[in-house]
Structure formats: C-alpha cells, structure tokens
Design a protein around this motif. Structure first.
Motif, PDB file in Angstrom:
ATOM      1  N   SER A  55       1.355 -13.147   5.541  1.00 36.53           N
ATOM      2  CA  SER A  55       0.141 -12.388   5.220  1.00 36.53           C
ATOM      3  C   SER A  55       0.377 -10.885   5.126  1.00 36.53           C
ATOM      4  CB  SER A  55      -0.930 -12.633   6.293  1.00 36.53           C
ATOM      5  OG  SER A  55      -1.139 -14.007   6.461  1.00 36.53           O
ATOM      6  N   LEU A  56       1.613 -10.451   5.334  1.00 37.70           N
ATOM      7  CA  LEU A  56       1.893  -9.011   5.235  1.00 37.70           C
ATOM      8  C   LEU A  56       1.713  -8.578   3.779  1.00 37.70           C
ATOM      9  CD1 LEU A  56       2.890  -6.429   6.675  1.00 37.70           C
ATOM     10  CD2 LEU A  56       5.224  -7.153   6.139  1.00 37.70           C
ATOM     11  N   ALA A  57       0.780  -7.651   3.547  1.00 35.65           N
ATOM     12  CA  ALA A  57       0.452  -7.249   2.177  1.00 35.65           C
ATOM     13  C   ALA A  57       1.486  -6.256   1.644  1.00 35.65           C
ATOM     14  CB  ALA A  57      -0.933  -6.614   2.152  1.00 35.65           C
ATOM     15  N   PRO A  58       1.719  -6.269   0.299  1.00 37.03           N
ATOM     16  CA  PRO A  58       2.706  -5.359  -0.289  1.00 37.03           C
ATOM     17  C   PRO A  58       2.463  -3.899   0.094  1.00 37.03           C
ATOM     18  CG  PRO A  58       1.822  -6.843  -1.970  1.00 37.03           C
ATOM     19  CD  PRO A  58       1.080  -7.140  -0.713  1.00 37.03           C
ATOM     20  N   GLU A  59       1.194  -3.452   0.050  1.00 32.79           N
ATOM     21  CA  GLU A  59       0.917  -2.023   0.337  1.00 32.79           C
ATOM     22  C   GLU A  59       1.348  -1.655   1.750  1.00 32.79           C
ATOM     23  OE1 GLU A  59      -2.458  -4.019   0.067  1.00 32.79           O
ATOM     24  OE2 GLU A  59      -1.139  -4.558  -1.598  1.00 32.79           O
ATOM     25  N   GLU A  60       1.057  -2.561   2.690  1.00 32.65           N
ATOM     26  CA  GLU A  60       1.413  -2.267   4.083  1.00 32.65           C
ATOM     27  C   GLU A  60       2.920  -2.233   4.278  1.00 32.65           C
ATOM     28  OE1 GLU A  60      -1.821  -4.000   7.063  1.00 32.65           O
ATOM     29  OE2 GLU A  60      -1.159  -5.480   5.588  1.00 32.65           O
ATOM     30  N   ALA A  61       3.610  -3.166   3.644  1.00 36.32           N
ATOM     31  CA  ALA A  61       5.067  -3.226   3.781  1.00 36.32           C
ATOM     32  C   ALA A  61       5.701  -1.997   3.142  1.00 36.32           C
ATOM     33  CB  ALA A  61       5.589  -4.499   3.138  1.00 36.32           C
ATOM     34  N   ILE A  62       5.226  -1.630   1.954  1.00 34.39           N
ATOM     35  CA  ILE A  62       5.800  -0.491   1.236  1.00 34.39           C
ATOM     36  C   ILE A  62       5.518   0.812   1.985  1.00 34.39           C
ATOM     37  CG2 ILE A  62       5.584   0.867  -0.906  1.00 34.39           C
ATOM     38  CD1 ILE A  62       5.292  -1.896  -2.345  1.00 34.39           C
ATOM     39  N   ALA A  63       4.337   0.917   2.574  1.00 34.71           N
ATOM     40  CA  ALA A  63       3.997   2.127   3.330  1.00 34.71           C
ATOM     41  C   ALA A  63       4.969   2.342   4.489  1.00 34.71           C
ATOM     42  CB  ALA A  63       2.563   2.024   3.854  1.00 34.71           C
ATOM     43  N   ALA A  64       5.482   1.249   5.033  1.00 30.62           N
ATOM     44  CA  ALA A  64       6.409   1.355   6.169  1.00 30.62           C
ATOM     45  C   ALA A  64       7.759   1.937   5.753  1.00 30.62           C
ATOM     46  CB  ALA A  64       6.588  -0.014   6.814  1.00 30.62           C
ATOM     47  N   LEU A  65       8.018   2.010   4.444  1.00 28.41           N
ATOM     48  CA  LEU A  65       9.279   2.584   3.948  1.00 28.41           C
ATOM     49  C   LEU A  65       9.166   4.091   3.700  1.00 28.41           C
ATOM     50  CD1 LEU A  65      10.656   0.086   1.251  1.00 28.41           C
ATOM     51  CD2 LEU A  65      11.593   0.586   3.513  1.00 28.41           C
ATOM     52  N   LEU A  93       8.660 -13.375   3.827  1.00 29.38           N
ATOM     53  CA  LEU A  93       7.492 -12.643   3.325  1.00 29.38           C
ATOM     54  C   LEU A  93       7.019 -13.314   2.031  1.00 29.38           C
ATOM     55  CD1 LEU A  93       8.779  -8.990   3.879  1.00 29.38           C
ATOM     56  CD2 LEU A  93       7.507 -10.464   5.457  1.00 29.38           C
ATOM     57  N   SER A  94       5.821 -12.956   1.580  1.00 33.49           N
ATOM     58  CA  SER A  94       5.310 -13.571   0.348  1.00 33.49           C
ATOM     59  C   SER A  94       6.097 -13.057  -0.857  1.00 33.49           C
ATOM     60  CB  SER A  94       3.831 -13.225   0.179  1.00 33.49           C
ATOM     61  OG  SER A  94       3.708 -11.848  -0.117  1.00 33.49           O
ATOM     62  N   GLU A  95       5.954 -13.754  -1.970  1.00 32.58           N
ATOM     63  CA  GLU A  95       6.649 -13.356  -3.195  1.00 32.58           C
ATOM     64  C   GLU A  95       6.253 -11.942  -3.621  1.00 32.58           C
ATOM     65  OE1 GLU A  95       5.802 -15.886  -6.541  1.00 32.58           O
ATOM     66  OE2 GLU A  95       7.365 -14.956  -7.770  1.00 32.58           O
ATOM     67  N   VAL A  96       4.951 -11.640  -3.660  1.00 35.09           N
ATOM     68  CA  VAL A  96       4.523 -10.302  -4.135  1.00 35.09           C
ATOM     69  C   VAL A  96       5.021  -9.209  -3.219  1.00 35.09           C
ATOM     70  CG1 VAL A  96       2.489 -10.709  -5.554  1.00 35.09           C
ATOM     71  CG2 VAL A  96       2.226 -10.664  -3.068  1.00 35.09           C
ATOM     72  N   THR A  97       5.023  -9.451  -1.917  1.00 33.70           N
ATOM     73  CA  THR A  97       5.462  -8.419  -0.978  1.00 33.70           C
ATOM     74  C   THR A  97       6.966  -8.181  -1.113  1.00 33.70           C
ATOM     75  OG1 THR A  97       3.663  -8.913   0.527  1.00 33.70           O
ATOM     76  CG2 THR A  97       5.563  -7.799   1.474  1.00 33.70           C
ATOM     77  N   THR A  98       7.739  -9.248  -1.231  1.00 33.64           N
ATOM     78  CA  THR A  98       9.191  -9.090  -1.365  1.00 33.64           C
ATOM     79  C   THR A  98       9.524  -8.380  -2.679  1.00 33.64           C
ATOM     80  OG1 THR A  98       9.416 -11.152  -0.145  1.00 33.64           O
ATOM     81  CG2 THR A  98      11.389 -10.319  -1.216  1.00 33.64           C
ATOM     82  N   LEU A  99       8.890  -8.804  -3.768  1.00 32.23           N
ATOM     83  CA  LEU A  99       9.153  -8.193  -5.063  1.00 32.23           C
ATOM     84  C   LEU A  99       8.731  -6.717  -5.053  1.00 32.23           C
ATOM     85  CD1 LEU A  99      10.283  -8.894  -7.834  1.00 32.23           C
ATOM     86  CD2 LEU A  99       7.971  -9.453  -8.578  1.00 32.23           C
TER      87      LEU A  99
END
Ligand code: ATP
Length: 301
Positions: A116-126, A141-147
């Motif tokens: 359930s980790l959303a792409p925006e949240e994951a990317i913000a952590a970078l 992680l989900s496909e959209v988040t990994t991509l």
C-alpha cells in the motif's frame, strides 16, 4: 565517494512456531514459539548494509498496530537511519513460520503495508538522495511504486539495484531502468528461461548493466557489459538455515563496492560469499546476519 544506500522495501515481523507436524485443515494443534525476529527483504538488506558501515536509510511502510512499535524498537538497535511511513488503518506486515523437527518450513506472509506504499510517499523519501547514491529495491512494493522509484532514480542519476523477489508478473518494464540485478536460480529460470550464464546474457541484453546470479553452495556469477563473465566460489559452510542468505549476499556485495568507490567487482562478490556463509550457518533472520565486527573482518580481506 560518500555514497548512501536508500533501501525502499518491506519490513515484517517474523514469528517462528515449532510444531511436531504441519497443521492440517480443520486441526487444532499445539506449538512452541521458537523465535521472534525482524524480517522482510527490505529490512534484511538495510540491516546488513548498515552493519558494513555504509551509510544506509531504510524506507518502509508499517501499519497502526502493536507490531509497528516492535518493528521500530528492533530497527533502533541497528546502524540504519529508518524512515517508517505509518499507514492509517493498515496492519503491519508479518510472517508466521511453522517449522517441524525434520527442518521443513511453511511460511505465510502478509503484505498489506508494503503493497500500500504510494508512489508519492516513496519518492518523497528520496528527497535527500544525491547523484551516485544507491537505490535498493525488491519485489514487495506495488508495480506503480517500484516503477515510479526507478524512473525518479534515473532522473536523479542514482544507481539502482534490484532483487526480483518475490517474483511478480510485471518486472519486464523495469530492466532498462536497473543498473544492477541480483537473482537466484529459481528467479533466473522463471524470468529468462535459464539459470546459468545464458540468464545473465538475457538480462544484459534487456538493459541491465551488472548481473549477479547466486547459485547457493555453488557460488555466484558476475556478468558485466563488455566483460567476460566471472564465476566466484561460495565459502564452504555448514548450512543450518539459509533464510536471508540472498539478502546478505546482495547487501554486502553492493556495500563492499560502494565503500571502496568502485563498480561491482570480484572482490565485492567474494566479500558477499564470506558474509552469507555466516548467515547460512545460524538460525533466524536478523540474529543470523554477520555483526558489525564480523563485517569489518570480512571487508578487510
Ligand atoms: P535465500 O532465499 O535462502 O535467502 P537465495 O535463494 O536468494 O537465498 P542462494 O543462491 O541460495 O540465494 O544463496 C546466496 C548466497 O549464499 C550464495 O551465492 C552463497 O554465497 C551463499 N550460500 C547459500 N547456500 C550456501 C551453502 N550451503 N554454503 C555456503 N554458502 C551458501
């Protein structure tokens, strides 16, 4: 070089229950709790990298429950900067592992949080990552988040390392965005149709720069664009519990090269083999990984 590793993946709480025989449908049986340990491939890789001395950040999702606090407490004991994203209404990921006296395992894992980790949240952590830093990803992680993470890493000139585990049907679009892939025999067979040098050729043709294929007690292959493939032997060990061997291997190989400011080389693979020989010789997950002190001795060779 001052590289930092950003590991974005799952953290889970592993509870191992020993039973005299695997439970059958409809049965109520007695068991004994054997170990409780921090696990999850993301956490495993981050903990091992942190213990090598490489500056390491773990980004993971947890739920709102009692397990989240236990996960937090255990990670606080490790030389890892932890960014835990708390997801309202979700449960933290956990594994229930049944073991029988003959050494058989059955594992049930939940992925409510990691999935359930959303792409925006994951990317913000970078946000604080700088060019040349490592981004380390696995299959939880989900496909959209990994991509999304892989694309962001490319834009920012971060080095991407990927472990295609657990296997998912959607990895094909990732290869051109991956610098380094680590995979085992079963994953190679599933993804490329072979589990030897041909698998590494296939991945190099698909756009990956460095491929490491691990072959259990038979060691590992290191394949790089325009270089001959190298076979590096395993370090002999009495294998008691191989849980986390692949995670140890990947984390130590990446850290060894990053700490020396070089690209993945034979020495990094040898360091990884020495570290995973220790992991397979002990029971458990986090508790089986080489300590910081053992890691110093391994990396000095
Ligand atoms: P796991 O899923 O058990 O964590 P994996 O399947 O991802 O591991 P393997 O290829 O089985 O990965 O093992 C990774 C590395 O661990 C090997 O390349 C080797 O260096 C080491 N290793 C694994 N099994 C043994 C063994 N029996 N003796 C010595 N080293 C081993």
């Amino acid at each position: 070089a001052n590289v930092r590793a950003h590991v974005i993946g799952n953290v889970a709480f592993d509870e191992t229950i020993s039973v005299s025989a695997m439970p059958e449908a409809g049965a109520s049986i007695l068991g004994r709790e054997e170990t409780r340990d921090l696990g999850g491939k993301g956490a495993n890789q981050a903990v091992v990298m942190g213990r090598t001395g490489l500056p390491t950040t773990l980004v993971s999702a947890v739920g709102e429950d009692f397990r989240a606090q236990t996960i937090r407490n255990q990670l606080a004991l490790e030389p890892v900067e932890t960014k835990l994203i708390s997801l309202a209404g979700r449960s933290s990921d956990f594994s229930i592992i049944f073991t029988t006296p003959d050494g058989e395992n059955a594992i049930v894992t939940t992925t409510d949080s990691a999935g359930s980790l959303a792409p925006e949240e994951a990317i913000a952590a970078l946000k604080g990552a700088k060019a040349g830093d490592l981004v380390v990803l696995q299959g939880n992680l989900s496909e959209v988040t990994t991509l999304g993470l892989l694309q962001e890493a490319r834009r920012r000139k971060l080095v991407t390392a990927f472990n295609p585990s657990p296997l998912r049907p959607y990895f094909a679009a990732f290869w051109p965005l991956i610098d380094i892939v680590f995979l085992n025999r079963g994953e190679a067979e599933n993804l490329t149709g072979s589990s030897n040098g041909a698998a590494t050729e296939w991945l190099l043709r698909s756009g990956v720069r460095h491929v490491v294929l691990t072959l259990g007690g038979d060691g590992a292959l290191l394949a790089r664009q325009n270089e001959p493939i190298a076979a590096i032997p395993a370090v002999p060990a009495k294998a008691i519990d191989t849980t986390g061997a692949g995670d140890t291997f990947m984390a130590v190989a990446l850290a060894s090269a990053a700490l020396r400011g070089v690209e993945l080389d034979n020495r990094a693979i040898s360091h990884a083999a020495a570290a995973s020989a220790l992991t397979v010789s002990r029971r458990g997950t986090r508790s089986a990984f080489p300590t910081s002190e053992e890691m110093r001795a391994i990396l000095a060779h």
